[in-house]
Design an enzyme around this catalytic site. Structure first.
Site, short mmCIF file in Angstrom:
data_model
loop_
_atom_site.label_atom_id
_atom_site.label_comp_id
_atom_site.label_asym_id
_atom_site.label_seq_id
_atom_site.Cartn_x
_atom_site.Cartn_y
_atom_site.Cartn_z
N CYS A 14 -1.26 -6.30 12.33
CA CYS A 14 -2.22 -7.37 12.64
C CYS A 14 -2.28 -7.70 14.13
CB CYS A 14 -1.88 -8.63 11.86
SG CYS A 14 -1.74 -8.33 10.10
N HIS A 27 -5.18 -14.83 15.09
CA HIS A 27 -5.22 -13.95 13.93
C HIS A 27 -5.42 -14.81 12.68
CE1 HIS A 27 -4.31 -11.11 10.88
NE2 HIS A 27 -3.08 -11.53 10.66
N ASN A 43 -7.51 -12.14 5.32
CA ASN A 43 -6.78 -11.55 6.45
C ASN A 43 -7.22 -10.09 6.61
OD1 ASN A 43 -4.88 -10.32 8.08
ND2 ASN A 43 -3.11 -11.29 7.11
#
Ligand code: UT7
Length: 323
Positions: free
Chosen positions: A109, A250, A280
């Site tokens: 990520c 994020h 996500n």
């Protein structure tokens, strides 16, 4: 480094929390209250390179350049179409960026931030002029759709920016990694298989292929590391936290974002969110949000931005950019 253009793309199929409640023992109330996620987009056939190519073409158009002006493609992903050729080369072929040098970066990520830093280093060194930086994921293919603790969290998508060298725009970055804690968020394993190795049956292979996560460990790590590295990058840039116009984080969990805003003592309004729509999307989440903000006009009066993320590895980073 200056951002010339941006773009994003998500697959057309939207999967709601109610849709997931039909396949695992979960419900909209649990997912939305614990994570903030209400839906996500899942690929029904498009590969990571297809999502990336769409985002990239939009970013190149937005930048006012042509695909042939791009001299490097840096693509962050943990879910490439395949290991060979790399996903960046596949995107190059799809968009006709024939003059680009292309490679992938995997920092889960945090991947987009690591790729942006790499672009900045190449630009600063004077080796390249116009770099396309992409974050793209098809996490749905490494998701165990029978595991309710992970399958409700992730989505597919891609975001991209085109950057060029510009001495008038400051760029600072802080990154880190802790491989010892790698097992708390792991998967997509491609175990060693050859004529010398016995016992790698397909069942074991499938088991290590899907993402597994110790959610609470990742949560604790995120709520300490993200504010810490944001503090470090602001110190490096010599900019006060109150001078930052927006924090583009994020998009993993609304509770993580709220905790970071509290720990930094910054108004939550400065932490835009789109995870309710996309879940996500790992390396794609920061560039997707950045592009949505840019296209909506939310960045029109913003000059100083912080990007920050965390993820598998474990990895983390924060970047200070000027628009
Ligand atoms: O990009 C980085 C990726 N990862 C992350 O950012 C993850 C960070 N961690 C988190 O976001 C949170 O830890 C989660 C959202 C993953 C989990 O939230 P939590 O508040 O830490 O829940 P929990 O894991 O402590 O689970 C609480 C309960 C458990 O039941 P019991 O043991 O209390 O009976 C779980 O079995 O919730 C249960 N549960 C669910 N229930 C309904 C877990 N997943 C679900 C679900 N639906 N989808």
């Amino acid at each position: 480094m200056k951002i010339l253009g941006s773009g994003h793309y998500v697959p057309h199929t939207k999967v709601t929390n109610d849709d997931l409640a039909k396949i695992v023992d979960t419900n909209d109330e649990w997912i939305s209250s614990r994570t903030g996620i209400r839906s996500r987009h899942i690929s029904d056939g498009e590969e990571a390179s297809d999502l990336a190519a769409n985002a990239a073409m939009e970013a190149i158009k937005d930048s006012g350049l042509n695909a042939t002006d791009i001299d490097m493609i840096l693509l962050a992903t943990l879910t490439p179409d395949r290991m060979l050729p790399n996903c960046a080369c596949t995107v190059q072929k799809k968009i006709g960026a024939v003059n680009a040098t292309c490679f992938d970066i995997n920092a889960a990520c945090s991947g987009f931030l690591f790729a942006l830093n790499t672009a900045n280093a190449y630009l600063t060194a004077g080796m390249y002029k116009n770099i396309l930086v992409i974050g793209t994921e098809t996490l749905s293919k490494v998701t165990d759709w029978s595991d309710r603790s992970t399958c409700v969290l992730f989505g597919d998508g891609a975001g991209a920016v085109v950057v060029t060298a510009d001495d008038s725009k400051s760029f600072y970055a802080v990154t880190g990694a802790d491989g010892v804690k790698g097992p708390v968020l792991a998967g997509a394993s491609t175990p060693l298989r050859n004529m010398l190795i016995k016992g790698n049956d397909d069942e074991n292979l499938a088991d290590s292929y899907f993402m597994k996560m110790d959610g609470q460990e990742v949560f604790k790590f995120a709520v300490t590391k993200v504010p810490e590295c944001i503090g470090q990058v602001l110190e490096k840039a010599d900019v006060a936290v109150e001078d930052i116009d927006l924090f583009v984080l994020h998009q993993a969990n609304i509770r993580i974002i709220s905790s970071v805003s509290k720990r930094l003592g910054v108004d939550p309004e400065k932490f835009p969110v789109n995870l309710h729509k996309y879940g996500n999307t790992s390396a794609a989440s920061i560039p997707i949000l950045f592009d949505e903000l840019r296209k909506s006009g939310a960045l029109d009066n913003a000059h100083k931005i912080v990007l920050s993320g965390f993820g598998g590895g474990l990895t983390w980073g924060a970047s200070y950019i000027e628009l």
